[in-house]
Design an enzyme around this catalytic site. Structure first.
Site, short mmCIF file in Angstrom:
data_model
loop_
_atom_site.label_atom_id
_atom_site.label_comp_id
_atom_site.label_asym_id
_atom_site.label_seq_id
_atom_site.Cartn_x
_atom_site.Cartn_y
_atom_site.Cartn_z
CE1 TYR A 1 0.38 1.63 9.76
CE2 TYR A 1 2.46 0.51 9.86
CZ TYR A 1 1.61 1.47 10.36
OH TYR A 1 2.05 2.89 10.86
CG ASP B 1 -6.67 -2.42 12.76
OD1 ASP B 1 -5.19 -2.38 12.57
OD2 ASP B 1 -7.34 -1.60 12.66
CE LYS C 1 -6.40 5.14 8.69
NZ LYS C 1 -5.23 5.94 8.43
#
Ligand code: KE4
Length: 415
Positions: free
Chosen positions: A146, A238, A266
């Site tokens: 994802y 990623d 994050k």
């Protein structure tokens, strides 16, 4: 009505009336585990308290950012101090330079960086940059990984090897999806079937953590690195989850590999909205205003988010302690909780299946009903795990051995 959730239930009815699906991000709605979510009133260290006063040991940590634990005094003070001087200027400010220094010091592959407001925005921008740099349209992703919700990345895996895919979300035009190729994870042979000369970039989570935790097989990442380099395609790692999580320099430090572009999020925002993409200077110089690839953002680099990120990264040092805490939990946990266990650093996951889990298909053999029962049992015993079998657990530096003992006790009782 369970008295312990009276106010949460009341808020949920109003949230469900006003917010799409009652939430601002789908996973929070507890669809993966049933029931309705609690509403958090406040958090501190390893703990969350909901609006009914229930206390939880938190292993989600806002899905990764809270590696220092919630409301770390240095982070809170940094945000308060920044806020006193204004919340956003829309001009360059000293804090964005400081955070850029911290990011590039940690990631040798990031010669230049640009801050945005989410991991999704970072990935979306990196993909456009890769397409602009290579003048190719096709991108390659891996099943079950994802990378946020931008159109090109919401594409379902076709079965077997590289296929022209169908959208995994309504609203994604077939015209967009046809440029996204999807391969099964960990299938080294499948990598040879890709029309590499047409591919602008391959994007992968170097530590796949969005279908539960599924480590890459030895040799997979090096082969992907070689194939992209040999064929003029860019490798985008990623590291929105793994960056500053599994090591200061993320998976690239752990695996001694260099991405052409890296996406982050994050942790680098310390709980405020920050994403970043960066990499080789010759690629980043293609970005407006120096180059033809446009990308922009009103709140990108805003002083409050930068302040939270700086305070977090300046405080984040003790990876040995993070390793010790997670090893302490997982070594006992694996003896108590039946399933297939995976751990890399402070990321951990138990698949409720007796099969080994090496890709999305095998992850899906997990018994999600059993996971849901376990999740609610743990919640009733004061431990908050991810409300989905296909997410991971996050340890923080604020967790204690007492938290771990309490967690193991809760697991024994829940089972
Ligand atoms: P955001 O747009 O949610 O900041 O980042 C998207 C993203 C990009 N890349 C990776 C590897 C990610 O894990 C994410 C977001 N992760 C999910 C949790 N697995 C966010 C939780 C949510 O969607 O609410």
């Amino acid at each position: 009505m369970n008295p312990k959730h009276e106010y949460s239930d009341k808020l949920w009815r109003e949230a469900d009336r006003l917010l799409a699906g009652g939430v601002n991000s789908p996973v929070r709605a507890f669809r993966g585990v049933g029931g309705t979510p609690f509403f958090t009133q406040r958090a501190k260290g390893s703990r969350l308290w909901d609006v009914d006063g229930n206390e939880y040991i938190d292993y989600v940590g806002s899905w990764g950012p809270m590696i220092l634990g919630h409301a770390h005094p240095k982070v809170i003070r940094a945000v308060q101090e920044a806020a006193r001087d204004g919340t956003s200027f829309g001009t360059p400010n000293p804090r964005e330079v400081r955070l850029a220094q911290l990011v590039s010091e940690a990631f040798p592959s990031i010669e230049k960086v640009r801050f945005v407001n989410s991991g999704t925005e970072a990935v979306m921008s990196a993909i456009r940059l890769a397409r602009g740099f290579t003048k190719r349209d096709k991108i390659l992703k891996f099943e079950g990984c994802y990378h946020g919700h931008s159109d090109s990345l919401l594409v379902k895996a076709g079965s077997g090897a590289a296929t022209f895919d169908v959208p995994d979300s309504a609203g994604v035009p077939a015209d967009v999806a046809r440029n996204t190729l999807t391969l099964p994870l960990n299938d080294l042979g499948a990598l040879d079937q890709v029309p590499w000369r047409e591919v602008a970039c391959a994007i992968i989570e170097p530590i796949p953590a969005n279908m539960g935790l599924i480590p890459l097989k030895d040799g997979f990442l090096p082969k992907l690195r070689k194939l992209t380099a040999d064929n003029g395609a860019l490798l985008i790692l990623d590291e929105v989850i793994s960056g500053f999580r599994v090591a200061r320099g993320g998976a690239q430090e752990l695996f001694s590999i260099r991405a052409d572009l890296t996406t982050l999020g994050k942790i680098i925002g310390g709980g405020l909205p920050v994403g970043a993409f960066g990499g080789r200077a010759d690629i980043m110089d293609m970005l407006a205003p120096t180059g033809p690839v446009y990308q922009a953002g009103t709140l990108s680099g805003n002083p409050l988010a930068m302040a939270a990120g700086i305070a977090t990264l300046e405080e984040l040092k003790d990876y040995a302690k993070l390793e010790r805490l997670t090893a302490s939990l997982c070594s006992e946990w694996q003896k108590i909780v039946p399933g297939t266990h995976k751990r890399i650093g402070s990321l951990f996951c138990t698949f409720f299946t007796d099969r080994d889990v090496v890709d999305y298909a095998s992850a899906k053999t997990s018994d999600t009903k059993k996971y849901a029962k376990f999740f609610h049992g743990m919640l009733e015993h004061g431990v908050y795990l991810a409300p989905s079998q296909f997410e991971v657990g996050f340890m923080s530096l604020a967790h204690t051995e007492a938290d771990i003992e309490a967690t193991l006790r809760a697991a024994r009782e829940s089972l």
